[in-house]
Structure formats: C-alpha cells, structure tokens
Write a protein that holds these residues in place. Structure first.
Motif, PDB file in Angstrom:
ATOM      1  N   THR A 719       3.698  -7.307   8.501  1.00  0.00           N
ATOM      2  CA  THR A 719       3.605  -7.203   7.133  1.00  0.00           C
ATOM      3  C   THR A 719       4.294  -6.649   5.717  1.00  0.00           C
ATOM      4  O   THR A 719       3.218  -5.598   6.151  1.00  0.00           O
ATOM      5  CB  THR A 719       2.151  -8.180   6.390  1.00  0.00           C
ATOM      6  N   SER A 720       5.255  -6.252   5.685  1.00  0.00           N
ATOM      7  CA  SER A 720       5.223  -5.552   5.455  1.00  0.00           C
ATOM      8  C   SER A 720       5.147  -5.059   3.650  1.00  0.00           C
ATOM      9  O   SER A 720       4.659  -3.950   2.911  1.00  0.00           O
ATOM     10  CB  SER A 720       7.022  -5.204   5.221  1.00  0.00           C
ATOM     11  N   LEU A 721       4.191  -6.043   3.443  1.00  0.00           N
ATOM     12  CA  LEU A 721       3.865  -5.757   1.807  1.00  0.00           C
ATOM     13  C   LEU A 721       3.060  -6.705   1.304  1.00  0.00           C
ATOM     14  O   LEU A 721       2.955  -7.691   1.733  1.00  0.00           O
ATOM     15  CB  LEU A 721       5.003  -5.512   0.680  1.00  0.00           C
ATOM     16  N   LEU A 722       1.487  -6.033   1.503  1.00  0.00           N
ATOM     17  CA  LEU A 722       0.469  -7.312   0.847  1.00  0.00           C
ATOM     18  C   LEU A 722      -0.555  -6.787   0.322  1.00  0.00           C
ATOM     19  O   LEU A 722      -0.098  -5.005  -0.096  1.00  0.00           O
ATOM     20  CB  LEU A 722      -0.491  -8.408   2.373  1.00  0.00           C
ATOM     21  N   ARG A 723      -1.248  -7.324  -0.489  1.00  0.00           N
ATOM     22  CA  ARG A 723      -2.412  -6.933  -1.940  1.00  0.00           C
ATOM     23  C   ARG A 723      -3.475  -7.726  -1.694  1.00  0.00           C
ATOM     24  O   ARG A 723      -3.963  -8.753  -1.623  1.00  0.00           O
ATOM     25  CB  ARG A 723      -1.385  -7.181  -2.995  1.00  0.00           C
ATOM     26  N   LEU A 724      -4.297  -6.933  -1.199  1.00  0.00           N
ATOM     27  CA  LEU A 724      -5.468  -7.215  -1.574  1.00  0.00           C
ATOM     28  C   LEU A 724      -6.749  -7.547  -2.810  1.00  0.00           C
ATOM     29  O   LEU A 724      -6.618  -6.347  -3.947  1.00  0.00           O
ATOM     30  CB  LEU A 724      -6.813  -5.686  -1.243  1.00  0.00           C
ATOM     31  N   ARG A 788      -1.907   0.828   5.745  1.00  0.00           N
ATOM     32  CA  ARG A 788      -0.971   1.984   5.222  1.00  0.00           C
ATOM     33  C   ARG A 788      -0.946   1.068   3.998  1.00  0.00           C
ATOM     34  O   ARG A 788       0.071   0.939   3.003  1.00  0.00           O
ATOM     35  CB  ARG A 788       0.469   2.078   5.397  1.00  0.00           C
ATOM     36  N   GLN A 789      -1.495   2.352   3.123  1.00  0.00           N
ATOM     37  CA  GLN A 789      -1.298   2.092   1.202  1.00  0.00           C
ATOM     38  C   GLN A 789      -0.067   2.471   1.098  1.00  0.00           C
ATOM     39  O   GLN A 789       0.508   3.325   0.825  1.00  0.00           O
ATOM     40  CB  GLN A 789      -2.661   2.606   0.412  1.00  0.00           C
ATOM     41  N   LEU A 790       0.375   1.803  -0.101  1.00  0.00           N
ATOM     42  CA  LEU A 790       1.987   1.993  -0.784  1.00  0.00           C
ATOM     43  C   LEU A 790       1.441   1.553  -2.133  1.00  0.00           C
ATOM     44  O   LEU A 790       0.659   1.088  -2.568  1.00  0.00           O
ATOM     45  CB  LEU A 790       2.400   0.602  -0.529  1.00  0.00           C
ATOM     46  N   ASP A 791       3.007   2.636  -2.874  1.00  0.00           N
ATOM     47  CA  ASP A 791       2.202   2.381  -4.184  1.00  0.00           C
ATOM     48  C   ASP A 791       3.845   2.225  -5.117  1.00  0.00           C
ATOM     49  O   ASP A 791       4.744   3.317  -4.485  1.00  0.00           O
ATOM     50  CB  ASP A 791       2.368   3.925  -4.616  1.00  0.00           C
ATOM     51  N   ARG A 792       3.530   1.413  -5.608  1.00  0.00           N
ATOM     52  CA  ARG A 792       5.482   0.856  -6.267  1.00  0.00           C
ATOM     53  C   ARG A 792       5.854   1.305  -7.078  1.00  0.00           C
ATOM     54  O   ARG A 792       6.434   1.010  -7.815  1.00  0.00           O
ATOM     55  CB  ARG A 792       5.200  -0.425  -5.921  1.00  0.00           C
ATOM     56  N   GLY A 793       4.618   1.933  -8.341  1.00  0.00           N
ATOM     57  CA  GLY A 793       4.871   2.547  -9.254  1.00  0.00           C
ATOM     58  C   GLY A 793       6.147   3.544  -8.853  1.00  0.00           C
ATOM     59  O   GLY A 793       6.064   4.141  -7.955  1.00  0.00           O
ATOM     60  N   VAL A 794       6.969   3.371  -9.992  1.00  0.00           N
ATOM     61  CA  VAL A 794       8.939   4.425  -9.787  1.00  0.00           C
ATOM     62  C   VAL A 794       8.208   5.281 -11.769  1.00  0.00           C
ATOM     63  O   VAL A 794       9.759   5.896 -11.060  1.00  0.00           O
ATOM     64  CB  VAL A 794       9.988   3.275  -9.326  1.00  0.00           C
ATOM     65  N   GLU A 852       9.490   2.041   2.305  1.00  0.00           N
ATOM     66  CA  GLU A 852       8.577   2.679   3.262  1.00  0.00           C
ATOM     67  C   GLU A 852       7.985   3.567   2.775  1.00  0.00           C
ATOM     68  O   GLU A 852       7.683   4.326   1.542  1.00  0.00           O
ATOM     69  CB  GLU A 852       9.846   2.697   3.982  1.00  0.00           C
ATOM     70  N   LYS A 853       6.908   3.605   3.840  1.00  0.00           N
ATOM     71  CA  LYS A 853       6.302   4.932   3.692  1.00  0.00           C
ATOM     72  C   LYS A 853       6.373   6.411   5.140  1.00  0.00           C
ATOM     73  O   LYS A 853       6.458   6.066   6.283  1.00  0.00           O
ATOM     74  CB  LYS A 853       4.892   4.387   3.954  1.00  0.00           C
ATOM     75  N   ASP A 854       7.044   7.081   4.983  1.00  0.00           N
ATOM     76  CA  ASP A 854       7.799   7.810   5.870  1.00  0.00           C
ATOM     77  C   ASP A 854       6.717   8.495   6.789  1.00  0.00           C
ATOM     78  O   ASP A 854       5.519   8.678   6.208  1.00  0.00           O
ATOM     79  CB  ASP A 854       8.784   9.249   4.873  1.00  0.00           C
ATOM     80  N   SER A 855       6.721   9.354   7.755  1.00  0.00           N
ATOM     81  CA  SER A 855       6.145   9.716   8.951  1.00  0.00           C
ATOM     82  C   SER A 855       5.279  11.346   8.377  1.00  0.00           C
ATOM     83  O   SER A 855       3.708  10.804   8.725  1.00  0.00           O
ATOM     84  CB  SER A 855       6.774  10.764   9.780  1.00  0.00           C
ATOM     85  N   ASP A 856       5.614  11.942   6.769  1.00  0.00           N
ATOM     86  CA  ASP A 856       5.135  12.396   6.200  1.00  0.00           C
ATOM     87  C   ASP A 856       3.420  11.550   5.043  1.00  0.00           C
ATOM     88  O   ASP A 856       3.281  12.137   4.319  1.00  0.00           O
ATOM     89  CB  ASP A 856       5.210  13.884   5.108  1.00  0.00           C
TER      90      ASP A 856
END
Ligand code: ZN
Length: 906
Positions: A719-724, A788-794, A852-856
């Motif tokens: 799943t590309s985006l989920l929230r707990l 993998r934690q994502l951050d949608r803040g821009v 996305e989250k890159d390899s770094d």
C-alpha cells in the motif's frame, strides 16, 4: 615599508572573537570532514557512484577552502586534534591525485576544459595544500602542489590551449597560487605559468585584462561591467604577487588602483563586499553581500597591507572582521550566511534579482540572517550535505587574523588588531616576544599592551592608529608620546624589556556615515542609494537596530535627530541579549536601543550542545549501518540498550557528547550536531578506527497519526500510503491480515480481525528524522514487512527541484499556495488527493507529483510534466536546519532627519 605575515608561535583571543574562533574550530573545522566525507571522496575516481556527484562547477573548491581555513586556525591554536584531522584530509586528497597530477573531481573531456570551474577548484586545492606545507613542512603536500601545477603547465602551454578554458573569471585565478609556488621554489616554470595566465587575462574574452585596465583609478564595474564578479579578486592577488616578483611599477599601480576602486565604490558600510556576487560600483547597493566575496576582499586587503605597509587596509580588515565577518557566522560556529545584508536601504522599484531560487526575489529593505544551506541549498549533495561555497569559505574571515592581527616588518613587529588577546611571535632576530592586550575594546577605547621579549632586545613596535580615532594618546611605561597621527602607524623604537607596557586611548566617540545617491556610472539596477539615512559607528563597530530589542518595527524607526546623543549602555543585559555593544540613541520619539551589527538578526544558540539526556537514539555509522536500534542516555552516565566495552558510558567533554570505554578512554566524540526534520543528529569519528564515523540519530517512536508506505522487504509495495489512526485503525489499507495496529511492549504490531498479531515490527531505522519499521510477517516466515514513514508536508523546507539537463535548484513552497521558483510553470501549488500539483499563473496544472521515499530516505515527489509527458520532474527534500533558531529583522542604515553636516556625534 612592506609587511609580512608574522612568524607566529601562537595567538589566542578572549571575549567575542575568542569564542567565535573556538566555535569555528569545534563546530566546523573539526566536524566538517566528518559531516561531509564527500569533500574528499569526490576526488576518488575509483568509486562508482562517487559521493558528492553530480558535481557543481565549483565542487573541487570545497576541500581547498576547508584546508586554507583550517591551517589558518592551526597557526594560531596549534590544536593537536585539528592538526590530526587536517593531516587526514591532506592525506585523503593527495591519495586521490592522478598520476598525471590532476586534482579535481571531473572525468574525461570535463577535465580542465569542460563547462566548469575545474582550474578554479585546483587553485583552492593547491593553495590549501601549500598553506599546509608552510605550516607543517610536509614535503608531500608541496610535491602534490607541484604535480598539479606541472599538469596544468603541460595541458595549458601549447598554443591556443589556455584560450579554451571556460569561465576565465574563475579559472584564471590559478595564477595566484602559481606565483606563490614560484616564490617558494624559485623555479622559472611556475613563473612561466603565471605569465601564461597573465597573457590570457589580456587575450581571452572576459579574461579581465587587469594590468592594463587598472593603470588608472576607477571602480571594478567601470572597468569590467557586469563581468565584475568577485572571483576576479583572486586573479588580482596574482597581480600583487607579480609586483613582488618583478618590482615593476605597473603591477603595483594596477593592484592598488583595483583595491582602491573596490574600497571606494563597492565596500559596504559593514566591511562586506559585492552585490549579487558582483562589484556594481555602488556601496549602497542593497542586494545580497556574499560571504565568499567578503572573504576574497579581505584576502586582497591582507595583500594590500603586506604590499604597502599603510594603515588604511588594516583599518579595513578591522571593519570587515568585527562587522561583516562576525555577522556572517552563527555564534555557535555551525553555519555562515550567504548574504549578510546591511538592512535599511530603500528598495522600491527594484526588480527581481537574477539569482538561483530562493534568492530570485525583489531585494529586501530589512536585514535578516539565514544559514547558507537555506539560500544555497542547491549546492548540497549526498555526502556533502552541509557544504556550499560560503560555508567552506566563511571560516577564512576569522582565520585571516593569523595573517594580519600582528605582522612582521624588517625592523620589528606590527600590531594591527586590538582586543583582549595574547600573541607570541618572532622578532627579526628570531627571538620570541609576547604581546598581551588587556582591554575591553571594542566596548572601551583603552588598550593596554604588555610586551614581554624573551630577552632584552631593540626592535620597533608599530601601533596602528585607526583613521577614525581623531584624538589618540599613546604612552610607554607611563610616558606619553608625541606625534600620534590618525590613519598611520605610531612607531616605538626602544630596547624592550619584560613587562614594558604601552597604553593606547582610542577615540570612541560615535561618528556617522551619511547616506547618499549612488555614485555616477554604477550598475543602473543597483538601487536608488541611501539618501536620508545614515550609518552610525562607535570605534570599529557599526551599530544596528534589531526589532527584538526595542519597540519599533524596522519600517517605522523614528529618525535620528541632528542632535542625537549616543550613550554606551552598561546596564546588565537581559539573559537573551546577545549584543557585545549596546548604545542608547536619542530620536524625536525618545530613546532607542542600538547594538553591534554583528549580533543583529542573529538567532540564539544552544550553549553546550543539545539536551540529549533521556532521549531515544539510533546508534550507527554514517554508511547507514545500525549498531544499536534504540539506546537511551541516562542521567547517571550509562547507556541503556547497548552493551559494549567501547561504549560503557557517556558524558560531555568540551561541549561535545562523548562515549567512553570501560577503561575511561574517549571512544567517540560527537562533534557535529545538526537537526533533521527537527530531530537531533550527532556525528563523530571513532577514535580507534579513523575510517569509521559514528552517528546518533534521535528516534521518534510515536506512530499515531503518521503516514507510511507499506512494503515487503524486497521492495514490492503493498500500500503506497496508509495512516495509523488513534484507537488502532489503519486508514488507507484494507486487508484481513491488517485490521488494526497496536504497541506491544514498545513494539509496533499489526493484528488481524481476531486480534492475532500478524506482523511484529521488531526493527527500526531512523533517517532524516523519520522512522522505518520492519519485521516478520508471522503467517509466512519468508516474508518481511516494512512500514516506511512518509511525510506529506511540503511547506517550511527547501526542496531541490530536478529538471532534465540542468542543475537542480532550491525552491520553496509557501503556505499561501505560492512557489518561489525560477519559472512561471511553477507559480502555484495545491494538493489534489494524494497528489501535489504545480500550476502556472493561470492556475493550469503543469506537473502532477506522487510521493515516494528515495533510497537515501528523503521524501521525493516525482511526476510527469503535463505539457510534455516525456519529461519527469522530481522534488527532493533538503531539510537541514543546523540548529537555526528564531530570527529577527534589523537595519543598519537608520533614518535621519538631518543632512548631518557633522560626522562626529558627541
Ligand atoms: Zn559563496
């Protein structure tokens, strides 16, 4: 009389300058190679991919600038830890030098003749290695310099080759270090190399033609127009060296005319130089004053002082040091600005500046201070995140004190710098003499110098009498001396005995520099000048108004009256007041509080480093490997969550967090302290293996409300985006195996509909302040799940915007939906569901991005450019906050009702 660099045994400083030099050493010079390993490894042509790539035109300069500044500090401090760190950098750099002598990061046709500043990079590397040679007499460093210079001779000497060099403003600067190599070795081939560059100045389009053009006085802008970039000052240094080599007057004339031209037309009230990286012929130009340019101006000024032995360049160095330089460095030494504006010059009618985003805006009226990575974010690269031209160069502004604070003359010594300090240097006969200054200068004008020669000895001491000090007294052992003239050296010839004391009383009455219209012939885009405003000085200190210390907005400061009285404020400062000089000034609306320019707009600092006690950290190495997933530093000095004799305890050691072995030896000192997305990151070299850099990354284990990408360990996205969500539900994901989430004994788990645990996320990894969780999928032992934690803040961060065929640029997305960029296709932004969308001025979508989250581990938005779907755009987060705190606005050009006929205020 010519002066020379002093034969310095040691130099130490107290008060503000002393603290800043120490902060520079601890928090930059010792830490920079650890935090930016690509500084050296970008030269390792065996690595693929190489850290630090793709290269900037000037990538090769960083390590050279670092070495120059580090050796400058070593001359003063003799710090053994720094000496060993610098030796490592020198060894690393020379190890990667080509067998042909090549000393840059580029490959193939890009070498020397590519569309880059490769020869400029060589200039800095060779100068850095040469300074190290002069300091340590390390023959291998001089050999590396010779091989690089020989390589350039070979490649550039054939007819027509030097004309093929691109960017002559930068690449021809190698002439300077070639002249130094000739003077060092006496070898004619290095003089031939200087001559080759000298001919190119005249023959290459935009080569500068310095010797001819500066036979008559004038501004750099008048001579060179919009090509008058600051980098040319290093070629001008070569002109000065050519005079020293040949004694020919035309070189001396060209050098001094060029220096005087900058002094008169482009040196700002702060002692800073340049406006949008150029000489524009207007000292009131309110556009950015680049730190690199001020450093180049100071280096040129040290040469002017050496060449002429006159007081004026020494006064200039004092002005630049106390104001522009200290104002460019954060008090904790971790960062330098790109721009250190004067503030207070009207900018109405000025257009958008032709600088890379986020600098491509209308110049600001008010002054602010920002770390260079914010303005120069586009220069950062993997493995060199904290490097930029100004970050690497700024430390030289302090390091140059080793070259001018005290100097050598043929018949004695010269004292240029005043302030609490202690210098030990050699007299012309090679004996040691110590000069200790007991003073509160620049707060007070009384300076007491105690001269202690190793034995009684006759020599002269020249004391700078600043041109601004209208009435100065000098007394030697209580006897006052006649013939003290402002703007000259007062020479004391005597047989010096231990304890001889010289007392100077400098004239600290305030004086005003009156703003005026721009000089004729300046850049027409450089603004309308500073008429109706004035700059106030007290001694060498430029005064500024900072909003945080008084009640007025910078736009509405009441005018200074003609009868303004200035009083030194010696009351106890408030705890947050970081000014070194405080003054009360009268205005028509009552008193206002002014302070020194250097502290204006400066964010506060955290003395002693971050508060680490009780926080959870991941302990690992800078190659990304994890040693201990979660450790906690307890108040009693123990380390919870990790058991190893190398890391038996922790405590603070000289401001830095350090780990100690069970025998009590320091095993890692975490000298580099930064924040990534608000969380602490510390780095330090492992004392028992210099190749290993340890990292402590603060871990935020709170997962509630956060967004994640759910994948398998093989990278397959579930799943590309989920929230707990609070209460255990999982938003954006629907599968019987993952009906809910929970924390069990501090471990995140997923459960099925019956509450049975299906995945246990036993591993965590922190990158850029975000935590990834991974662990076994219990129903199938062969599967490992990852969150993998994502951050949608821009907003609130600098983004690197990657487009095909061009350097990435730094852009900012503002909360009001606007974008700071360089093209109308990127005017507005909005969120459409999970997508970030860029819009043109008519609000037509131009790029639609997915997260996305890159390899770094960086947040990356990737999307098709809608007008041409063959093109992909990428936004990569670049969010380094360098403990950058609250900022405030300031001005140093103050409003005035008077035309101020007098320049001295009581
Ligand atoms: Zn710079």
């Amino acid at each position: 009389m010519e002066f020379e660099r002093p034969h310095l045994v040691s130099a130490s400083f107290d008060d503000v300058i002393g603290k800043r030099i120490l902060a520079n050493r601890r928090n930059w010079l010792l830490a920079a190679p650890i935090a930016n390993p690509a500084m050296v490894t970008m030269f390792d042509h065996a690595l693929d991919p190489r850290p630090g790539s793709p290269y900037l035109w000037w990538s090769g300069e960083f390590v050279g600038k670092y070495l120059i500044s580090a050796v400058q500090d070593l001359r003063m401090s003799r710090d053994r830890q720094l000496e060993s760190a610098v030796a490592d950098v020198v060894q690393g750099l020379t190890r990667h030098q080509g067998t042909d002598g090549y000393l840059g990061p580029f490959e193939g046709d890009d070498r020397l003749f590519g569309d880059n500043w490769d020869v400029w990079g060589h200039y800095h590397c060779v100068l850095g290695l040469y300074e190290w040679f002069r300091y340590r007499r390390d023959a291998r460093a001089l050999d590396a310099c010779r091989r690089a210079a020989d390589h350039l001779s070979t490649r550039l000497s054939s007819p027509g080759m030097i004309e093929k060099l691109r960017h002559p403003a930068m690449n021809l600067a190698f002439s300077h270090v070639a002249a130094l190599l000739h003077q060092e070795t006496g070898e004619s081939r290095y003089l031939n190399l200087v001559r080759l560059f000298e001919r190119a100045w005249a023959s290459v389009p935009l080569g500068g033609d310095y010797v001819e053009k500066f036979q008559t006085p004038g501004s750099l802008f008048a001579a060179l127009g919009p090509a008058a970039r600051w980098e040319r000052l290093h070629s001008l240094q070569a002109v000065g060296e050519l005079f020293r080599i040949t004694g020919e007057e035309r070189y001396r004339r060209a050098f001094t005319n060029a220096w005087q031209g900058i002094r008169a037309f482009d040196r700002h009230s702060t002692g800073g130089f340049s406006a949008i990286e150029l000489a524009t012929g207007n000292p009131f130009d309110p556009r950015p004053i680049e730190t690199c340019a001020t450093v180049a101006w100071m280096a040129l000024t040290v040469d002017m002082l050496r060449l002429t032995g006159s007081c004026e360049p020494a006064d200039e160095l004092e002005l630049s040091t106390w104001n522009a330089s200290l104002g460019s460095q954060s008090p904790d030494g971790r960062w330098w600005t790109y721009n250190t504006p004067m503030g207070g010059i009207p900018t109405t009618g000025m257009g958008v500046m032709s600088l890379p985003p986020p600098l491509n805006r209308v110049p600001a009226f008010e002054g602010t201070r920002r770390p260079s990575p914010h303005d120069l974010g586009f220069q950062g690269r993997t493995g060199a995140e904290y490097l930029s031209c100004c970050a690497a160069n700024g430390p030289r502004a302090l390091g140059m004190l080793s070259e001018w604070a005290v100097m050598a003359a043929a018949d004695g010594i010269v004292v240029n710098f005043y302030g609490p300090s202690r210098f030990t240097l050699l007299t012309p006969t090679g004996n040691q003499v110590t000069i200790e200054q007991r003073t509160r200068y620049p707060v007070q004008g009384r300076v007491e110098l105690v001269v202690t020669p190793a034995r009684d000895e006759a020599f002269t001491v020249r004391l700078r009498v600043p041109s601004w000090s209208t009435t100065t007294t000098v007394a030697v052992n209580g006897a006052s001396r006649p013939g003290v003239v402002p703007g000259s050296y007062h020479t004391v010839e005597r047989t010096w005995r231990a304890g001889d004391t010289v007392v100077l009383e400098l004239d600290m009455r305030a004086r005003a520099l009156i703003g005026a219209d721009p000089p004729p012939g300046c850049d027409p885009h450089s603004g309308k000048g500073a008429k109706g405003r004035l700059a106030l000085y007290r001694g060498p200190i430029l005064l500024a108004y900072d909003e945080r210390y008084d009640r007025f907005d910078v736009q509405n400061l009441p005018p200074m009256a003609a009868t303004s009285q200035l009083t030194l404020d010696e009351s106890v400062p408030a705890p947050q007041d970081m000014r070194m000089v405080r003054v009360r000034a009268q205005t028509d609306a009552g008193e206002v509080s002014l302070g020194d320019f250097a502290s204006a707009g400066m964010p506060g600092t955290v003395p002693g480093g971050p508060d680490v006690e009780g926080r959870v950290f991941q302990f690992g190495r800078n190659d990304g490997s994890v040693i201990a997933q979660r450790i906690r530093l307890l108040a009693d000095g123990t380390i919870q969550g990790h058991t190893h004799p190398n890391e038996a305890s922790w405590r603070r050691d000289n401001d830095a967090l350090a780990f100690f072995t069970s025998e009590g030896r320091a095993s890692t000192r975490f000298v580099w302290d930064a924040r990534e997305n608000g969380l602490i990151v510390l780095r330090g070299r492992f004392e028992f293996d210099e190749r290993v850099v340890h990292e402590l990354r603060e871990v935020d284990l709170d997962v509630e409300g956060k967004w994640f990408q759910f994948t398998r360990a093989d990278g397959a996205i579930i799943t590309s985006l989920l929230r707990l969500r609070a209460g255990g539900s999982i938003e954006g994901h629907s599968h019987p195996n993952e009906r809910s989430w929970a924390q069990q004994d501090g471990t995140l788990v997923f459960c099925d509909g019956d509450g049975r645990v299906t995945t246990r996320f036993t591993q965590t990894r922190s990158q850029f302040g975000r935590v990834d969780h991974s662990g076994p999928f219990l129903p199938d032992a062969g599967v490992t799940h990852q969150l993998r934690q994502l951050d949608r803040g821009v907003t609130g961060k600098v983004w690197q915007f990657h487009r095909p065929h061009t350097f990435p640029i730094g852009i900012l997305l503002h909360a009001d939906g606007t974008i700071e960029s360089d093209h109308p296709n990127e005017t507005f932004w909005t969120m459409e569901g999970d997508h970030l969308v860029f819009l043109d001025p008519n609000r037509r979508p131009t790029t639609r991005f997915a997260l996305e989250k890159d390899s770094d581990g960086r947040m990356t938005w990737k999307g098709k450019f809608l007008p041409d779907p063959a093109i992909t755009h990428r936004l990569v987060e670049w969010n380094i906050d360098l403990t950058w705190g609250e900022n405030s606005r300031y001005i140093s050009w103050l409003p005035s009702t008077a035309t101020m006929p007098r320049t001295l205020l009581p």
